[in-house]
Design a protein around this motif. Structure first.
Motif, PDB file in Angstrom:
ATOM      1  N   UNK A 153       0.834  -1.208   0.000  1.00  0.00           N
ATOM      2  CA  UNK A 153       0.000   0.000   0.000  1.00  0.00           C
ATOM      3  C   UNK A 153       0.865   1.252   0.000  1.00  0.00           C
ATOM      4  N   UNK A 154       0.217   2.380  -0.260  1.00  0.00           N
ATOM      5  CA  UNK A 154       0.880   3.677  -0.164  1.00  0.00           C
ATOM      6  C   UNK A 154       0.311   4.409   1.029  1.00  0.00           C
ATOM      7  N   UNK A 155       1.201   4.789   1.955  1.00  0.00           N
ATOM      8  CA  UNK A 155       0.754   5.477   3.160  1.00  0.00           C
ATOM      9  C   UNK A 155       1.700   6.583   3.551  1.00  0.00           C
ATOM     10  N   UNK A 156       1.142   7.643   4.137  1.00  0.00           N
ATOM     11  CA  UNK A 156       1.940   8.776   4.590  1.00  0.00           C
ATOM     12  C   UNK A 156       1.558  10.061   3.890  1.00  0.00           C
ATOM     13  N   UNK A 157       2.261  11.135   4.243  1.00  0.00           N
ATOM     14  CA  UNK A 157       1.982  12.461   3.707  1.00  0.00           C
ATOM     15  C   UNK A 157       3.030  12.877   2.672  1.00  0.00           C
ATOM     16  N   UNK A 158       2.603  13.684   1.712  1.00  0.00           N
ATOM     17  CA  UNK A 158       3.516  14.226   0.701  1.00  0.00           C
ATOM     18  C   UNK A 158       4.068  15.552   1.220  1.00  0.00           C
ATOM     19  N   UNK A 159       5.402  15.686   1.324  1.00  0.00           N
ATOM     20  CA  UNK A 159       5.978  16.922   1.880  1.00  0.00           C
ATOM     21  C   UNK A 159       6.015  18.055   0.861  1.00  0.00           C
ATOM     22  N   UNK A 160       6.099  19.269   1.379  1.00  0.00           N
ATOM     23  CA  UNK A 160       6.347  20.421   0.529  1.00  0.00           C
ATOM     24  C   UNK A 160       7.824  20.431   0.135  1.00  0.00           C
ATOM     25  N   UNK A 161       8.186  20.986  -1.015  1.00  0.00           N
ATOM     26  CA  UNK A 161       7.386  21.862  -1.886  1.00  0.00           C
ATOM     27  C   UNK A 161       6.652  21.136  -3.012  1.00  0.00           C
ATOM     28  N   UNK A 162       6.417  19.834  -2.887  1.00  0.00           N
ATOM     29  CA  UNK A 162       5.696  19.093  -3.923  1.00  0.00           C
ATOM     30  C   UNK A 162       4.349  19.745  -4.198  1.00  0.00           C
ATOM     31  N   UNK A 163       3.947  19.770  -5.454  1.00  0.00           N
ATOM     32  CA  UNK A 163       2.707  20.451  -5.850  1.00  0.00           C
ATOM     33  C   UNK A 163       1.479  19.857  -5.169  1.00  0.00           C
ATOM     34  N   UNK A 164       1.512  18.543  -4.893  1.00  0.00           N
ATOM     35  CA  UNK A 164       0.355  17.895  -4.258  1.00  0.00           C
ATOM     36  C   UNK A 164       0.630  17.613  -2.781  1.00  0.00           C
ATOM     37  N   UNK A 165       1.353  18.523  -2.133  1.00  0.00           N
ATOM     38  CA  UNK A 165       1.750  18.332  -0.737  1.00  0.00           C
ATOM     39  C   UNK A 165       0.541  18.170   0.183  1.00  0.00           C
ATOM     40  N   UNK A 166       0.669  17.223   1.125  1.00  0.00           N
ATOM     41  CA  UNK A 166      -0.380  16.994   2.122  1.00  0.00           C
ATOM     42  C   UNK A 166       0.189  17.003   3.545  1.00  0.00           C
ATOM     43  N   UNK A 170       1.077  21.437  11.255  1.00  0.00           N
ATOM     44  CA  UNK A 170       1.488  21.295  12.649  1.00  0.00           C
ATOM     45  C   UNK A 170       2.718  20.400  12.775  1.00  0.00           C
ATOM     46  N   UNK A 171       2.825  19.369  11.940  1.00  0.00           N
ATOM     47  CA  UNK A 171       4.029  18.539  11.939  1.00  0.00           C
ATOM     48  C   UNK A 171       5.232  19.362  11.479  1.00  0.00           C
ATOM     49  N   UNK A 172       5.032  20.156  10.436  1.00  0.00           N
ATOM     50  CA  UNK A 172       6.113  21.019   9.948  1.00  0.00           C
ATOM     51  C   UNK A 172       6.549  22.017  11.016  1.00  0.00           C
ATOM     52  N   UNK A 173       5.567  22.602  11.701  1.00  0.00           N
ATOM     53  CA  UNK A 173       5.882  23.583  12.733  1.00  0.00           C
ATOM     54  C   UNK A 173       6.683  22.939  13.864  1.00  0.00           C
ATOM     55  N   UNK A 174       6.308  21.730  14.243  1.00  0.00           N
ATOM     56  CA  UNK A 174       7.025  21.033  15.312  1.00  0.00           C
ATOM     57  C   UNK A 174       8.469  20.756  14.900  1.00  0.00           C
ATOM     58  N   UNK A 175       8.665  20.248  13.688  1.00  0.00           N
ATOM     59  CA  UNK A 175      10.016  19.942  13.212  1.00  0.00           C
ATOM     60  C   UNK A 175      10.857  21.212  13.143  1.00  0.00           C
ATOM     61  N   UNK A 176      10.311  22.268  12.590  1.00  0.00           N
ATOM     62  CA  UNK A 176      11.072  23.515  12.439  1.00  0.00           C
ATOM     63  C   UNK A 176      11.422  24.124  13.800  1.00  0.00           C
ATOM     64  N   UNK A 177      10.494  24.050  14.741  1.00  0.00           N
ATOM     65  CA  UNK A 177      10.761  24.577  16.076  1.00  0.00           C
ATOM     66  C   UNK A 177      11.889  23.801  16.748  1.00  0.00           C
ATOM     67  N   UNK A 178      11.882  22.496  16.613  1.00  0.00           N
ATOM     68  CA  UNK A 178      12.946  21.673  17.194  1.00  0.00           C
ATOM     69  C   UNK A 178      14.277  21.913  16.493  1.00  0.00           C
ATOM     70  N   UNK A 179      14.228  22.083  15.171  1.00  0.00           N
ATOM     71  CA  UNK A 179      15.450  22.405  14.422  1.00  0.00           C
ATOM     72  C   UNK A 179      16.061  23.700  14.927  1.00  0.00           C
ATOM     73  N   UNK A 180      15.223  24.689  15.190  1.00  0.00           N
ATOM     74  CA  UNK A 180      15.732  25.966  15.716  1.00  0.00           C
ATOM     75  C   UNK A 180      16.371  25.775  17.084  1.00  0.00           C
TER      76      UNK A 180
END
Length: 227
Positions: A153-166, A170-180
């Motif tokens: 099966x295909x499972x998971x989210x498509x990350x940005x900057x892909x045109x069909x990103x999903x 909130x996941x992005x915000x968490x990762x970026x905050x931790x990266x900072x």
């Protein structure tokens, strides 16, 4: 591919240099791995949309429902039932005549008609497809064969900057905050090799999750709760 692009993480943390991109990539990976571990998606590519193969554990068999581990599920490529499949080890395991038919032998539970947030695949009542066999008592459930059910099966989210990103924001915000957080800590001294940076970045991010209620809140909707 990752959950967040390095460019997006650097922009969030206001990092302007390109000289340290190898080290910054390791820091970002540490943040992502900490998020995956916190949410119970600790495999290296958890949350990322890709084709996956799943052999349900014995504890999930003998019932009508199997929950696929990586969600959302956007496609079921194939489902095979082979009483002697044994995780694909024997020669000829999961032959084409053991494949099941969607809508006849099984169906994916889709909340919006296009994808499945629950990731549940339901065994429909009746006989199995092709040459697959099971005791009559298990005709309407997933038969309890050790390593005998294979789901691609295909499972998971498509990350940005892909045109069909999903990928959820909130996941992005968490990762970026931790990266900072990792980047700020790195100014106090960080090892030179990427592997050690990865390990230390993971520790910094893991500690940050434990003390940052905002990050905990952002990740709460995506955290697996053991039953």
């Amino acid at each position: 591919m990752g959950l967040v692009s390095l460019e997006a993480a650097k922009a969030f943390a206001e990092v302007s240099t390109d000289r340290l991109d190898d080290k910054l990539t390791a820091m970002l990976r540490g943040a992502e791995d900490a998020v995956r571990a916190h949410c119970g998606r600790a495999e290296p590519d958890g949350f990322e949309s890709k084709s996956r193969t799943y052999y349900p554990p014995f504890s999930e068999l003998g019932t009508t429902r199997i929950a696929l581990p990586e969600r959302p599920v956007t496609a079921i490529t194939s489902v095979h039932i082979d009483s002697t499949g044994y995780f694909g080890v024997p020669s000829g395991a999961f032959a084409s005549d053991t494949e099941q038919t969607s809508g006849t032998q099984y169906v994916l539970e889709m909340e919006d008609g296009t994808s499945s947030i629950s990731g549940v695949i339901i065994k429909l009542p009746g006989i199995l497809g092709g040459s697959a066999t099971a005791p009559s008592s298990q005709a309407s459930v997933w038969p309890a064969y050790t390593g005998g059910i294979k789901i691609v099966y295909t499972g998971g989210y498509v990350p940005r900057p892909h045109a069909s990103a999903t990928m959820p924001r909130l996941l992005e915000m968490a990762v970026c905050t931790l990266f900072r957080e990792i980047w700020v800590t790195s100014k106090e001294g960080m090892p030179l090799d990427a592997q050690t940076i990865l390990a230390m970045s993971y520790q910094v991010a893991d500690d940050a999750i434990k003390r940052m209620s905002s990050v905990q809140k952002w990740l709460s909707s995506y955290r697996e709760v053991p039953i």
